[in-house]
Design an enzyme around this catalytic site. Structure first.
Site, PDB file in Angstrom:
ATOM      1  N   GLN A   1      11.000   2.308  -3.862  1.00 61.24           N
ATOM      2  CA  GLN A   1      10.915   1.605  -3.399  1.00 61.24           C
ATOM      3  C   GLN A   1      10.090   0.792  -2.736  1.00 61.24           C
ATOM      4  OE1 GLN A   1      13.667   1.951  -1.165  1.00 61.24           O
ATOM      5  NE2 GLN A   1      13.983   4.395  -2.483  1.00 61.24           N
TER       6      GLN A   1
ATOM      7  N   HIS B   1       1.140  -1.231   0.293  1.00 62.48           N
ATOM      8  CA  HIS B   1      -0.454  -0.397   0.761  1.00 62.48           C
ATOM      9  C   HIS B   1       1.088   1.206   0.020  1.00 62.48           C
ATOM     10  CE1 HIS B   1      -3.422   2.294   0.788  1.00 62.48           C
ATOM     11  NE2 HIS B   1      -2.607   3.106   1.449  1.00 62.48           N
TER      12      HIS B   1
ATOM     13  N   ASP C   1      -6.016  -1.914   3.777  1.00 62.98           N
ATOM     14  CA  ASP C   1      -4.742  -1.276   4.292  1.00 62.98           C
ATOM     15  C   ASP C   1      -5.179  -1.373   6.044  1.00 62.98           C
ATOM     16  OD1 ASP C   1      -6.090   0.909   1.660  1.00 62.98           O
ATOM     17  OD2 ASP C   1      -5.305  -1.353   2.143  1.00 62.98           O
TER      18      ASP C   1
ATOM     19  N   GLN D   1       7.375   4.383  -5.939  1.00 63.66           N
ATOM     20  CA  GLN D   1       7.143   3.066  -6.533  1.00 63.66           C
ATOM     21  C   GLN D   1       8.796   2.354  -6.894  1.00 63.66           C
ATOM     22  OE1 GLN D   1       4.862   2.808 -10.543  1.00 63.66           O
ATOM     23  NE2 GLN D   1       4.028   1.177  -8.534  1.00 63.66           N
TER      24      GLN D   1
END
Ligand code: GRF
Length: 203
Positions: free
Chosen positions: A172, A108, A144, A170
């Site tokens: 990471q 997430h 989430d 992204q």
């Protein structure tokens, strides 16, 4: 160990994991990539890597429950040890989550518990946050919200917009998601009573 990866879109996280597996960095097999969107670009990336694919198109089903049951049947046909939600953009029923709980992880794009839900990058910018990031967590019934496994933090710069921030996040994602998969398939990571444990230590 057998890993099944669920995608809905570009599949860059799926390819990051698949490429670490084929590089021998993760002792697992990507048994299948399953997608709810027949047009998803990630399907071609999986096929390019000779990974079996399946499409379970949510638009073909009258209810969420019917879709989830078809999805479970497809997943179970590949006999996974781990189910990876990699940009899978469907909310899953409790029946589905309970079936794979402890063996299903999700990524997430926020520092959970901050910014559950959508548009996380814009929300962080609008809040004038100076840091943002991404979380890999075990999936539980609450969206989430399962136990966190690993996070990466990135700075937010003054000139950032959602696109530049998403790109930084992204990068990471592609680092930490393979690490979480590696820990799980090596038997180091598990979910115990709604908490994540690594080498027996609560995370
Ligand atoms: C990821 O950026 C992730 O943050 C979110 O959806 C995106 C999926 O990207 N869950 P991809 O399909 O893995 O490229």
């Amino acid at each position: 160990p057998r890993v099944v990866i669920l995608i809905s879109g570009g599949g860059s996280n799926m390819t990051a994991i698949a490429d670490q597996v084929s590089a021998g960095m993760i002792d697992a097999e990507v048994a299948a990539v399953i997608c709810n969107n027949p047009e998803a670009a990630g399907l071609q990336k999986a096929r390019d890597r000779n990974i079996p694919t399946d499409v379970v198109d949510h638009r073909q089903f009258a209810s969420r429950e019917d879709f989830d049951r078809a999805l479970m049947a497809s997943i179970d046909s590949f006999e996974p040890d781990l189910v990876v939600l990699a940009g899978f953009m469907r909310i899953l029923t409790a029946e589905f989550v309970n079936r794979y709980e402890g063996h299903m992880i999700n990524i997430h794009p926020s520092l959970l518990p901050k910014y559950q839900g959508l548009h996380t990058h814009q929300r962080a910018i609008d809040a004038c946050d100076t840091q943002h990031g991404v979380t890999v967590h075990f999936v539980t019934e609450v969206l989430d919200d399962g136990p966190n496994i690993i996070q990466a933090v990135v700075p937010i710069f003054d000139g950032d917009d959602a696109a530049t921030l998403q790109k930084r996040v992204q990068q990471q994602e592609h680092v930490i998601f393979p690490i979480a998969v590696k820990w799980f398939v090596e038997g180091r990571l598990r979910m115990v009573k709604n908490a994540a444990e690594l080498d027996g230590n609560k995370l």
